[in-house]
Design a protein around this motif. Structure first.
Motif: not given
Length: 87
Positions: A15, A42-45, A66-70
């Motif tokens: 991240k 990639e946990d986020g952008p 994933v482009n957003q934090s999960v």
């Protein structure tokens, strides 16, 4: 019984830490065993794409931004869902 040809999947959750990802990929690249798949979540952008591209020709990499934090747990599960190695 395992074989020397069995694929090993390494799941990396990251991240916004391209420097640490670079170190991890460099370490994996240095391994003697070559049948390795690296699944990067990639946990986020997606900020690590340039780092991934440095190693894409030398390592079998599956890059999943994933482009957003999960969160760490969900990111790990996404990696497991995409891993194809025996180990």
């Amino acid at each position: 019984m395992s074989s020397q040809n069995d694929r090993v999947s390494i799941i990396i959750r990251t991240k916004a830490r391209p420097t640490l990802l670079n170190r991890a990929l460099l370490s994996i690249q240095s391994q003697d065993y070559s049948n390795i798949e690296v699944v990067i979540i990639e946990d986020g952008p997606a900020v690590s794409e340039s780092i991934v591209n440095k190693y894409i020709n030398d390592l079998h990499i599956v890059y999943l931004p994933v482009n957003q934090s999960v969160g760490r747990s969900r990111a790990a599960n996404i990696g497991l869902e995409h891993a194809t190695g025996k180990y």
